[in-house]
Design a protein around this motif. Structure first.
Motif, PDB file in Angstrom:
ATOM      1  N   UNK A  23       0.816  -1.212   0.000  1.00 22.74           N
ATOM      2  CA  UNK A  23       0.000   0.000   0.000  1.00 22.74           C
ATOM      3  C   UNK A  23       0.853   1.266   0.000  1.00 22.74           C
ATOM      4  N   UNK A  24       1.923   1.272   0.785  1.00 24.86           N
ATOM      5  CA  UNK A  24       2.804   2.452   0.768  1.00 24.86           C
ATOM      6  C   UNK A  24       3.445   2.587  -0.610  1.00 24.86           C
ATOM      7  N   UNK A  43       2.065   1.605  -3.385  1.00 23.84           N
ATOM      8  CA  UNK A  43       0.995   2.116  -4.247  1.00 23.84           C
ATOM      9  C   UNK A  43       0.854   3.629  -4.088  1.00 23.84           C
ATOM     10  N   UNK A  44       0.941   4.085  -2.862  1.00 25.70           N
ATOM     11  CA  UNK A  44       0.853   5.526  -2.590  1.00 25.70           C
ATOM     12  C   UNK A  44       1.883   6.284  -3.431  1.00 25.70           C
ATOM     13  N   UNK A  59       3.714   5.037  -6.182  1.00 27.59           N
ATOM     14  CA  UNK A  59       3.660   4.745  -7.615  1.00 27.59           C
ATOM     15  C   UNK A  59       2.493   5.460  -8.287  1.00 27.59           C
ATOM     16  N   UNK A  60       1.332   5.410  -7.652  1.00 30.67           N
ATOM     17  CA  UNK A  60       0.149   6.031  -8.252  1.00 30.67           C
ATOM     18  C   UNK A  60       0.275   7.545  -8.301  1.00 30.67           C
TER      19      UNK A  60
END
Lengths: 191, 191
Positions: B173-174, B176-177, B179-180
């Motif tokens: 999740x971190x 993803x934070x 990369x997105x």
DNA sequence: AGAATATGTGAGTGATCGCTCACGTTTGCT
DNA sequence: AGCAAACGTGAGCGATCACTCACATATTCT
């Protein structure tokens, strides 16, 4: 009593924690040390009361700004959270800095962690209300990440690099950080 | 000399800053106070040396893990940054906490801000090398946001909520934070 | 007015701290 | 062995601090 708290806040912001002896607090407040100990059982109690008031004030600013966008869409809500955190940090940045950077007692920090948890609860409520729009499965983790992130970025900007706030990209980019994390929109191609 | 630093570190981690008087440091180190002042000009110098060593060690862990993925794609690199920060924070979490939460001198914190800036430089170099893949126009701001974010989230997890690290979603999740935020992939629909 | 109570005062106490210095002890040289 | 330089020692100094207490002053009763 208010004068004692006000004097303490003034000394802390002007001279830092080192300058805040009980004698000096009493002097600046215009009372005697003896009087000071009629209102507060210890020096720590004075500082604790000051922290509580400061935290409450910051959280109230945060909460009020958020209440206004409870029904707004993700982008608007995220932007509001970011702006709210910045405003909350502008309540008394110098005092905030002293509390977080100079207080030698760990116990005092618990009070700040508590408003973090309360902020998380507010954010999680919003996320849950719009669960179907959200990509993250674990909204608890998502709320933790968002609040921690926005707080840290805001804090660093307001306290250490105020020139960041003049950058017109600042709020939009922090908002993008939140929105792109939360929204379902296609992420990067998955392996 | 090493024994003095080791004794100081041990006292700080066990009893916090309050317990670290010069007499006690000397006692635990097995030397006299006089000897202590042959190696260090002041108590602050001891603490400063300890901070420098700690920061250097943390940064070295971070830098080493990053060097391994200099050519990797965004997702892998981001995941490596997150993992590297977690590893760096595991060097000596208790000491890290005392430094950041109990040291009453502001000057000491400058040393931590410096490794933040150095980390930003590393990240910015990566971002610039892959500029055409990146959505943010201002890579300086992007590096600041990413480093501040990952550091804060990692710190909160390692220092205050170690159970977070057991959550298998945490690192993804971190990642993803990050990369997105960085990737060009379609964000939310723009008004 | 005068007693009783509440409130305010600040010199002083005891404890702690960072640090010094007069004095031992060891080391390395001739 | 004799000497000197380097190293180590710890009782204690001066300063500071949070806090107390015997006393003064103000306030509220009858």
């Amino acid at each position: 009593m208010g004068s004692i708290l006000r004097a303490t806040a003034r000394i802390l912001t002007r001279d830092g924690y080192e300058g805040a002896s009980t004698n000096r607090i009493a002097e600046v407040a215009g009372v005697s040390v003896g009087s000071l100990y009629q209102y507060f059982p210890s020096k720590d109690a004075i500082v604790a009361a000051l922290i509580d008031a400061h935290c409450e004030e910051m959280f109230e600013v945060f909460r009020r700004e958020l209440a206004a966008v409870a029904g707004a869409d993700l982008e608007a809500a995220a932007r509001a959270v970011v702006a709210a955190q910045i405003e909350a940090h502008k309540v008394n940045p110098k005092l905030h800095r002293v509390f977080l950077e100079q207080l030698p007692k760990v116990g005092m920090l618990k009070r700040f962690h508590e408003i973090g948890r309360r902020s998380e609860a507010l954010v999680r409520t919003y996320l849950e209300a719009r669960r179907e729009e959200m990509r993250p499965a674990n909204l608890d983790l998502a709320a933790f990440l968002l609040v921690t992130t926005v707080e840290a970025v805001t804090h660093a900007a307001v306290i250490d690099q105020p020139e960041r706030l003049d950058d017109p990209d600042f709020i939009p980019e922090v908002t993008a950080l939140c929105v792109r994390y939360l929204a379902k929109g296609s992420g990067p191609p998955r392996g």
